[in-house]
Design an enzyme around this catalytic site. Structure first.
Site, PDB file in Angstrom:
ATOM      1  N   TRP A  21       0.838  -1.201   0.000  1.00  0.00           N
ATOM      2  CA  TRP A  21       0.000   0.000   0.000  1.00  0.00           C
ATOM      3  C   TRP A  21       0.874   1.253   0.000  1.00  0.00           C
ATOM      4  O   TRP A  21       0.753   2.129  -0.859  1.00  0.00           O
ATOM      5  CB  TRP A  21      -0.929  -0.011   1.222  1.00  0.00           C
ATOM      6  CG  TRP A  21      -1.789   1.213   1.368  1.00  0.00           C
ATOM      7  CD1 TRP A  21      -2.027   2.198   0.438  1.00  0.00           C
ATOM      8  CD2 TRP A  21      -2.548   1.603   2.525  1.00  0.00           C
ATOM      9  NE1 TRP A  21      -2.874   3.170   0.943  1.00  0.00           N
ATOM     10  CE2 TRP A  21      -3.212   2.828   2.226  1.00  0.00           C
ATOM     11  CE3 TRP A  21      -2.741   1.039   3.785  1.00  0.00           C
ATOM     12  CZ2 TRP A  21      -4.040   3.483   3.145  1.00  0.00           C
ATOM     13  CZ3 TRP A  21      -3.568   1.695   4.693  1.00  0.00           C
ATOM     14  CH2 TRP A  21      -4.210   2.899   4.367  1.00  0.00           C
ATOM     15  N   TYR A  57      -4.488   1.321  -4.419  1.00  0.00           N
ATOM     16  CA  TYR A  57      -3.239   1.857  -3.871  1.00  0.00           C
ATOM     17  C   TYR A  57      -2.494   2.659  -4.947  1.00  0.00           C
ATOM     18  O   TYR A  57      -1.799   2.096  -5.794  1.00  0.00           O
ATOM     19  CB  TYR A  57      -2.329   0.734  -3.369  1.00  0.00           C
ATOM     20  CG  TYR A  57      -2.916  -0.129  -2.268  1.00  0.00           C
ATOM     21  CD1 TYR A  57      -3.972   0.308  -1.479  1.00  0.00           C
ATOM     22  CD2 TYR A  57      -2.398  -1.389  -2.018  1.00  0.00           C
ATOM     23  CE1 TYR A  57      -4.496  -0.488  -0.468  1.00  0.00           C
ATOM     24  CE2 TYR A  57      -2.915  -2.190  -1.005  1.00  0.00           C
ATOM     25  CZ  TYR A  57      -3.969  -1.733  -0.244  1.00  0.00           C
ATOM     26  OH  TYR A  57      -4.475  -2.539   0.753  1.00  0.00           O
ATOM     27  N   ARG A 223       0.537   0.752  11.433  1.00  0.00           N
ATOM     28  CA  ARG A 223       1.014   1.769  10.489  1.00  0.00           C
ATOM     29  C   ARG A 223       2.243   2.522  11.018  1.00  0.00           C
ATOM     30  O   ARG A 223       2.390   3.720  10.816  1.00  0.00           O
ATOM     31  CB  ARG A 223      -0.109   2.743  10.147  1.00  0.00           C
ATOM     32  CG  ARG A 223      -1.296   2.096   9.433  1.00  0.00           C
ATOM     33  CD  ARG A 223      -2.448   3.071   9.304  1.00  0.00           C
ATOM     34  NE  ARG A 223      -3.489   2.584   8.414  1.00  0.00           N
ATOM     35  CZ  ARG A 223      -4.492   1.783   8.780  1.00  0.00           C
ATOM     36  NH1 ARG A 223      -4.571   1.375  10.039  1.00  0.00           N
ATOM     37  NH2 ARG A 223      -5.401   1.397   7.918  1.00  0.00           N
ATOM     38  N   GLN A 300      13.760  -0.965   5.448  1.00  0.00           N
ATOM     39  CA  GLN A 300      12.553  -1.513   6.055  1.00  0.00           C
ATOM     40  C   GLN A 300      12.344  -2.966   5.643  1.00  0.00           C
ATOM     41  O   GLN A 300      11.906  -3.789   6.457  1.00  0.00           O
ATOM     42  CB  GLN A 300      11.349  -0.663   5.661  1.00  0.00           C
ATOM     43  CG  GLN A 300      11.351   0.729   6.285  1.00  0.00           C
ATOM     44  CD  GLN A 300      10.214   1.598   5.777  1.00  0.00           C
ATOM     45  OE1 GLN A 300       9.499   1.237   4.847  1.00  0.00           O
ATOM     46  NE2 GLN A 300      10.058   2.771   6.379  1.00  0.00           N
TER      47      GLN A 300
END
Length: 331
Positions: A21, A57, A223, A300
């Site tokens: 996303w 997205y 998130r 990440q």
């Protein structure tokens, strides 16, 4: 990496699945396409073979990025999960909300899962993803204007045509999942689940376990809140939807960070980051098949994939639970 069978399907997904996303930029303050492609390829090199995306997205951008990122990878070595049922280019169905695209243009988003719309969406997704089949095709949100029977009869046709390998639902409650499962075997339900949000443990998880339906946990790090990097007063970039979420209110951030401070020594003892500890906790919970971990850059991706190497003893899980209760985050 661990690979887990998804429900009664023939799909095996990486326990840490890449959520794309944020890669699409929409509602996350924009995207850096090159960074997103490199992040996906880095994740794959670390065993994260499953990628979850959706047309909404970035209004197609996330799917296009995924399609470009997996070029050169044997198609049977990667699992593409995408969705249908959220239209920004039509006005049929149930009005969802107003938004803006990555260029700042206003858009109206509708939840619609009629037969013809599903067929069109599937063809559009195949084109953007540059593939001839989708591994898991999921309805994104319930559509109250279309019967579940019509929706999944159309999905069944796509499965019979070889355009999808398995069908899933997302954001469905137990009753809706039962109705869909009566039309064709549902491989999974993708729902929000985190150490802070565990309401699905009451009904949906027991039902899924009993009926061999996989649970795809999205937003397991809330998130980014559970990474420990969000402090009180944090300012999000323009267009980032997190600024308006209750969980990001000042009081909530203080309480969550207090909890994270208590469990950080446990993470340190395992040479892990807080996010790795939380992701490992998530995929260790009963009924949870995989955790979707969003990524926007190589760093990440590396951290998320590393969560698989963490081992939690029962005493560790009990300690985490005790700290949740003490922080007032679990009743």
């Amino acid at each position: 990496m661990e690979y887990r069978k998804l429900g009664q399907s023939e799909l095996y997904l990486s326990a840490i699945t890449l959520g794309a996303w944020a890669a699409g930029g929409w509602m996350w303050g924009g995207t850096e396409r090159v960074d997103a492609i490199e992040a996906i390829r880095a994740a794959y090199s670390l065993g994260v073979t499953s990628i979850d995306t959706a047309p909404i997205y970035g209004q197609g951008q996330s799917e296009e990025i995924v399609g470009e990122a997996i070029k050169g990878i044997p198609r049977d070595k990667v699992q593409i999960l995408t969705k249908f049922g959220m239209r920004w280019d039509d006005t049929m169905g149930d009005f969802g909300f107003k938004s803006v695209d990555n260029n700042g243009k206003p858009i109206d988003v509708y939840k619609y899962a009629g037969r013809d719309s599903i067929i069109k969406e599937c063809e559009d997704s195949l084109r953007r993803l540059q593939t001839d089949y989708i591994d898991l095709y999921q309805i994104h949100w319930p559509d109250v204007t279309t019967s579940i029977e019509e929706t999944f009869e159309a999905v069944l046709r796509l499965e019979e045509q070889g355009k999808i390998r398995a069908a899933g639902v997302s954001n469905y409650n137990m009753e809706q999942t039962q109705q869909a499962n009566a039309v064709l075997p549902i491989a999974s339900n993708q729902v929000p689940y985190s150490i802070l949000r565990r309401n699905i443990e009451r009904e949906l998880v027991p039902y899924a376990i009993k009926n061999e339906i996989g649970i795809l946990a999205y937003s397991p790090l809330e998130r980014g809140l559970l990474t420990g990097k969000i402090k009180p007063g944090h300012v999000f970039p323009e267009g980032d939807h997190r600024a308006g979420l209750p969980v990001y209110s000042g009081e909530s951030v203080v309480k969550v960070n207090g909890f994270l401070d208590k469990i950080k020594p446990l993470a340190d003892s395992k040479y892990a980051t807080l996010s790795q500890l939380i992701l490992r906790w998530t995929i260790d919970q009963p009924g949870i098949t995989i955790a979707l971990a969003g990524t926007r850059n190589v760093g990440q991706s590396i951290v998320n994939a590393g969560a698989i190497d963490i081992k939690l003893e029962e005493s560790d899980k009990q300690f985490i639970q005790e700290q949740l209760v003490k922080a007032g985050l679990y009743a």
